[in-house]
Enzyme design. Structure first.
Site, PDB file in Angstrom:
ATOM      1  N   GLU A 275       0.869  -1.178   0.000  1.00  0.00           N
ATOM      2  CA  GLU A 275       0.000   0.000   0.000  1.00  0.00           C
ATOM      3  C   GLU A 275       0.900   1.220   0.000  1.00  0.00           C
ATOM      4  O   GLU A 275       1.420   1.621   1.049  1.00  0.00           O
ATOM      5  CB  GLU A 275      -0.920  -0.021   1.235  1.00  0.00           C
ATOM      6  CG  GLU A 275      -1.913  -1.168   1.255  1.00  0.00           C
ATOM      7  CD  GLU A 275      -2.962  -1.057   0.157  1.00  0.00           C
ATOM      8  OE1 GLU A 275      -3.095   0.036  -0.432  1.00  0.00           O
ATOM      9  OE2 GLU A 275      -3.644  -2.060  -0.104  1.00  0.00           O
ATOM     10  N   CYS A 309      -2.217   9.311   2.457  1.00  0.00           N
ATOM     11  CA  CYS A 309      -1.788   8.780   1.157  1.00  0.00           C
ATOM     12  C   CYS A 309      -2.821   9.008   0.064  1.00  0.00           C
ATOM     13  O   CYS A 309      -2.477   9.054  -1.120  1.00  0.00           O
ATOM     14  CB  CYS A 309      -1.469   7.296   1.271  1.00  0.00           C
ATOM     15  SG  CYS A 309      -2.870   6.269   1.774  1.00  0.00           S
TER      16      CYS A 309
END
Length: 565
Positions: A275, A309
């Site tokens: 991720e 993010c």
């Protein structure tokens, strides 16, 4: 060096170290020249040459006691091999205990996030604490269905057989967390790994020191510490962990370190979920409600001070829309944070001095393009919500993921130019588009590649547990959230189950030598794919028909017998 937290009685101090200079969170591994040999360091780091820093960027002299990482992994593997983690009762108990930990320590979790990031109570609860609670409740509610073997459809050739997909745990998994959402990004995948029946080794980010300390002191009180082991430390400890053999590795962090994790995993052909991050674009056309659009974009950008993010990284729009957006943003930011955002209790701070200096340099390099904000205070690690106008692709702010409260606007002529701009760069983790034109939204979706998309909002896609979350290309691989978390840590083991019934053997006997054209014709007819109704329930239908036939025969016989009498 690091320690594994084996029992609730184990105590100690977390030591944090500066990681790489990359922009994304969770830089827990020493970044080396990935272009040279793609190797994790093979010799211990000379600690005299690397300042040890905590999450606030201040020097720390204490080192945790050394631990043999091989012994830690072997302990977890022995537990998994014993079969303890596989029964659904054990999984459910661990998940319920984890839920109880969240509910009983809500205030402690919020306090840890305040210490690490000066996170507001509302953001701490909505984005981490309650997010974890709702996710684990969903997992508990659906555990029986997720774990149960799946029986897929089957063809004519297998109509008398059983076909099953078993949900097997991988074994011993490593989860490496991130500092920007230090609780959620470690504990949410943990729930998926537990639900799948794995033993788990956790590595929290040393930069979020208070959150790591909370997990070190609290987690072993609630879960089976032989199967769920937490390891403290910084880059050296993570590098040592990555030298061990795992059955699955789940990493959240930056692309550079993601490459190192991937390289380490390939030595043992270990599957991974990465991720990562990237520059997530926002396209705005001229059909939108600009006030609502500004609120939704600025909220998604400035929660956690932009250290997210999936935060919007930059905006693509026409110069006319740019001017309208900037005007609307001034009012929105005043409404959000008041006349002086530094005094607002709702605005987070930058994690440490290193990341602050990086963001300060980006602002200083773009002073002539600051439309809103641009102020900073190094003592407070405060950076004002900043919007840059008339940015070009060659500006330094457009080189890497920003990961902070700075939002550049790059003017483009139209959606086609925006699509071209996006496609010329690495694939983003998320692509946002604001438009009331459904055809345009569809065109953007079909002509770009990104980990995910959200139309006419930002970040809110994360609240939909049926939407898997993950990247593509340099923004990551694999996905999780909801059932996808369970699936990530599950090996789908396919199984064909046959019996010794004479009819089945007769149908399959054509495969045996000696081979003939007749046998070949018969087998290819059986195996031919047909576009028709599913044969999944054909055996049940045959059984029902046979039963009905027998019942009819008995009834007829009884009627004939009564008439004869």
């Amino acid at each position: 060096m690091g320690r594994a937290i084996f029992t609730a009685r184990t105590k100690g101090r977390l030591v944090a170290m500066p990681a790489s200079s990359e922009q994304h969170a969770a830089s827990d591994v020493l970044v080396i020249d990935i272009e040279s040999d793609n190797e994790i360091i093979d010799t211990p780091i000379n600690m005299d040459n690397h300042n040890t820093m905590n999450g606030n960027g201040t020097l720390s002299s204490n080192k945790p006691k050394a631990v043999n990482m091989s012994e830690v992994v072997n302990k977890a593997r022995d537990t998994f091999d014993s079969g303890v983690t596989k029964p659904i009762e054990w999984r459910r108990k661990q998940l319920k205990n984890l839920l109880r930990m969240y509910e009983e320590n809500r205030n402690a979790m919020v306090e840890a996030l305040v210490k690490d990031l000066r996170r507001s109570k509302m953001e701490a609860i909505l984005l981490e604490v309650d997010y974890l609670i709702n996710d684990i409740r969903n997992t508990i509610y659906n555990l029986d269905n997720w774990v149960a073997p799946v029986k897929p459809s089957k063809g004519l050739v297998n109509m008398l057989d059983d076909v099953v997909i078993y949900n097997d745990p991988y074994g011993v998994v490593l989860i490496i967390g991130a500092w920007n959402y230090p609780l959620q990004l470690l504990l949410l995948p943990l729930a998926g790994a537990i639900a799948a029946g794995n033993a788990v080794i956790l590595k929290p980010s040393e930069l979020a020191e208070a959150s790591a300390k909370f997990m070190v002191e609290t987690l072993p009180k609630y879960v089976d510490s032989d199967a769920i082991i937490l390891v403290e430390g910084g880059p050296e400890e993570t590098s040592e962990l990555l030298k061990q053999r795992f059955d699955y590795i789940f990493y959240t962090g930056g692309t550079n370190v993601g490459r190192i994790v991937y390289a380490a995993a390939t030595k043992n052909l270990t599957p991974v979920t990465l991720e990562l991050g990237g520059k997530s674009p926002v396209y705005i056309d001229n059909t939108v409600d600009i006030e609502v659009t500004a609120k939704r974009i600025l909220w998604g950008k400035f929660i956690n001070a932009g250290q997210t993010c999936i935060a919007p990284d930059y905006i693509l729009c026409s110069r006319t829309v740019q001017d309208k957006f900037v005007d609307a943003a001034k009012n929105v930011l005043r409404e959000f944070y008041g006349e002086d955002p530094q005094k607002s209790p709702d605005l987070c701070r930058i994690i440490n001095n290193r990341h602050f200096s990086r963001l300060q340099a980006l602002i200083d390099a773009s002073k002539d393009k600051v439309a809103i904000g641009g102020r900073y205070d190094s003592q407070d690690k405060y950076i004002a919500p900043t919007i840059l106008a008339n940015v070009t692709a060659s500006d330094v702010i457009m080189k890497d993921e920003i990961f902070g409260p700075v939002l550049p606007i790059v003017p483009v002529e139209n959606a086609y130019e925006a699509i071209k701009f996006i496609n010329e760069r690495e694939k983003p983790l998320v692509l946002y588009a604001f438009t009331t034109d459904e055809e345009l939204a569809k065109r953007i979706a079909e002509n770009t590649s990104s980990g995910g998309m959200c139309i006419n909002d930002t970040v809110m896609q994360m609240g939909v547990d049926t939407l898997p979350f993950g990247g593509v290309g340099s923004s990551g691989m694999g996905a999780y959230h909801g059932k996808a978390s369970f699936d990530t840590f599950t090996h789908k083991k396919s199984c064909l189950i046959r019996n010794f019934a004479a009819i089945g053997e007769r149908l399959g006997s054509g495969r045996y030598p000696p081979y003939t054209d007749g046998k070949l014709s018969f087998i290819t007819t059986l195996m031919r794919k047909r576009n028709g109704p599913s044969l999944k329930y054909l055996p049940h239908l045959i059984a029902f028909a046979l039963g009905a036939g027998v019942a009819y025969g008995i009834a007829t016989w009884q009627k004939m017998s009564s008439e004869h009498l």
